[in-house]
Design an enzyme around this catalytic site. Structure first.
Site, PDB file in Angstrom:
ATOM      1  CD  GLU A 118       7.287  -0.146   4.516  1.00  0.00           C
ATOM      2  OE1 GLU A 118       8.321   0.821   5.165  1.00  0.00           O
ATOM      3  OE2 GLU A 118       7.599  -0.562   3.481  1.00  0.00           O
ATOM      4  CG  LEU A 125      -1.899  -1.217   1.472  1.00  0.00           C
ATOM      5  CD1 LEU A 125      -2.521  -1.211   2.783  1.00  0.00           C
ATOM      6  CD2 LEU A 125      -2.496  -1.747   0.463  1.00  0.00           C
ATOM      7  NE  ARG A 147      -1.322   4.249 -10.321  1.00  0.00           N
ATOM      8  CZ  ARG A 147      -0.399   3.331 -10.213  1.00  0.00           C
ATOM      9  NH1 ARG A 147      -0.337   2.177 -10.243  1.00  0.00           N
ATOM     10  NH2 ARG A 147       0.899   4.209  -9.745  1.00  0.00           N
ATOM     11  CG  ASP A 153       0.447  12.279   2.366  1.00  0.00           C
ATOM     12  OD1 ASP A 153       0.040  11.376   3.356  1.00  0.00           O
ATOM     13  OD2 ASP A 153       1.557  12.492   2.029  1.00  0.00           O
ATOM     14  CD  GLU A 212       9.366  -1.577  -5.021  1.00  0.00           C
ATOM     15  OE1 GLU A 212       8.717  -0.604  -4.468  1.00  0.00           O
ATOM     16  OE2 GLU A 212       8.865  -1.774  -6.179  1.00  0.00           O
TER      17      GLU A 212
END
Ligand code: AMP
Length: 386
Positions: free
Chosen positions: A321, A197, A229, A270, A372
């Site tokens: 997180e 997320l 989105r 946000d 990542e």
């Protein structure tokens, strides 16, 4: 195969987006991060194009004696968004690979061209260095046809490559593995629902280390509600906007990708701002949060059914997180599914992977920070060392 000398243990990870180039230099001897940065507003004035951006990255590294020409650099790992059905694993970049990635541009018209430019410029700067392409779609290549197919005419689907590919693959791979580690188990023995997320958001169902379903589809637009989105939508919405609203394909594209999701629902994308507004009883912020959480809960339920047995639910990325409120709401009242979040553990902030489930919870609930860049570097290094 490529020869890499034994002291070359560093990998430069490049993420060349449409208007930015992010980089990280990692030392795979100990996993340490030697440098990282972000060249922004590429193509807007000061940084004319990706060539200029990569030259800046090289200069920033040179200034710290970590330059592209260091003999300790083993390879450059590039994030490539769309690998289609062709690329299901990281590959060493060759002219043939570049040509194949080029063919996938229609599937990712914003991302793949930027990724390709980054690779081409990096190759020009260090033609002798192995460059590896790591695909965002690759981890999802194991999804069975039943989950990957859209129920449309097969010939039409095949002609245009219309199927579900999934994205955020490096994150889902990394987090599902780290979740197993947190449980003291082998990935092969654990079934995990990963909830990535961030500004973009996706869920995946991972059975024994193998991805069996994910929420993003042909493009990163499907699935969960995201920052800007829409996620899942009746396709007839698009038709209505075109026929009745007179909107063009590009206008609808922009609406669904850039002006929808949380932003479309309440004007903020946000989650921190939405939290602040909810504390002031702002109804639009409340609605945005509720729509976001409702979609998330549906995917948790769906993937519970897909997996049959769930060992863990793992939250990751910016919202996953950092937002106890989203985690608590997403998994509230799911005792019937064996899921119980411990309110005290959930409220604790931290940067390490941790459990937030109650002692009595049959399913472990975890917060597992994603990485990542480390995953791209690891896959790159494994390939050039092989
Ligand atoms: P990412 O794409 O993973 O970098 O995530 C970015 C998003 O994480 C931001 O748009 C915020 O909505 C969200 N985020 C970051 N920090 C927090 C926080 N402390 N609480 C809630 N959401 C956060």
């Amino acid at each position: 195969m490529t020869r890499v000398n034994a002291t070359a243990t560093r990998v430069l990870v490049l993420n060349s987006g449409s208007s930015s180039v992010k980089y990280q230099l990692l030392d795979m001897a100990d996993g340490s991060r030697l440098a990282s940065g972000n060249v922004e507003r590429v193509g807007e004035g000061e940084v004319a194009d990706h060539t200029e951006a990569l030259k800046r990255v090289a200069a920033e590294l040179d200034a710290r004696d970590l330059g592209l020409h260091s003999p300790r650099l083993a390879a450059i790992g590039h994030r490539v968004v769309h690998g289609g059905t062709r690329f299901t694993e990281p590959v060493l970049v060759t002219d043939e690979v570049l040509a194949e990635v080029e063919k996938l541009v229609p599937l990712a018209p914003l991302h793949n061209p930027a990724n390709l430019t980054g690779i081409r410029v990096a190759r020009a700067l260090r033609p002798d260095l192995p460059q590896v392409a790591v695909f965002d779609t690759a981890f999802h290549a194991t999804i069975p046809e039943a989950a990957a197919r859209y129920a449309i005419d097969t010939a039409t689907a095949d002609r245009f490559g219309v199927r579900r590919y999934g994205f955020h693959g490096t994150s889902h791979a990394y987090v599902s593995r780290e979740t197993a580690r947190l449980l003291g188990a082998e990935p092969a023995d654990v079934n995990v629902i990963v909830l990535h997320l961030g500004n973009g958001a996706s869920a995946s169902a991972v059975r024994g280390g193998v991805c069996v379903d994910t929420s993003m589809g042909l493009t990163p637009l499907e699935g969960l509600v995201m920052g800007t989105r829409s996620g899942d939508l009746d396709p007839a919405v698009v038709l209505l906007l075109a026929r009745v609203g007179g909107m063009s394909a590009d206008e609808i594209d922009t609406l669904l990708n850039k002006r929808s999701g949380l932003l479309g629902l309440c004007g903020d994308n946000d989650m921190r701002e939405i939290g602040r507004r909810m504390a002031e009883q702002d109804p639009a912020a409340r609605l945005a949060f509720d729509v976001y959480v409702h979609r998330l809960r549906k995917y948790v339920g769906a993937y519970t059914a897909v997996l049959g047995r769930v060992d863990a639910v793992a939250f990751t990325a910016g919202v996953g997180e950092n937002s106890p409120a989203v985690r608590a709401a997403a998994l509230a009242d799911l005792t019937a599914l064996g899921i119980e979040v411990d309110a005290v553990r959930n409220a604790v902030r931290g940067s390490a992977a941790r459990l937030i489930s109650a002692e009595t919870s049959r399913v472990a609930v975890a917060v597992v920070p994603t990485d990542e860049e480390l995953e791209i570097a690891s896959q790159t290094y494994a390939l050039v060392r092989a």
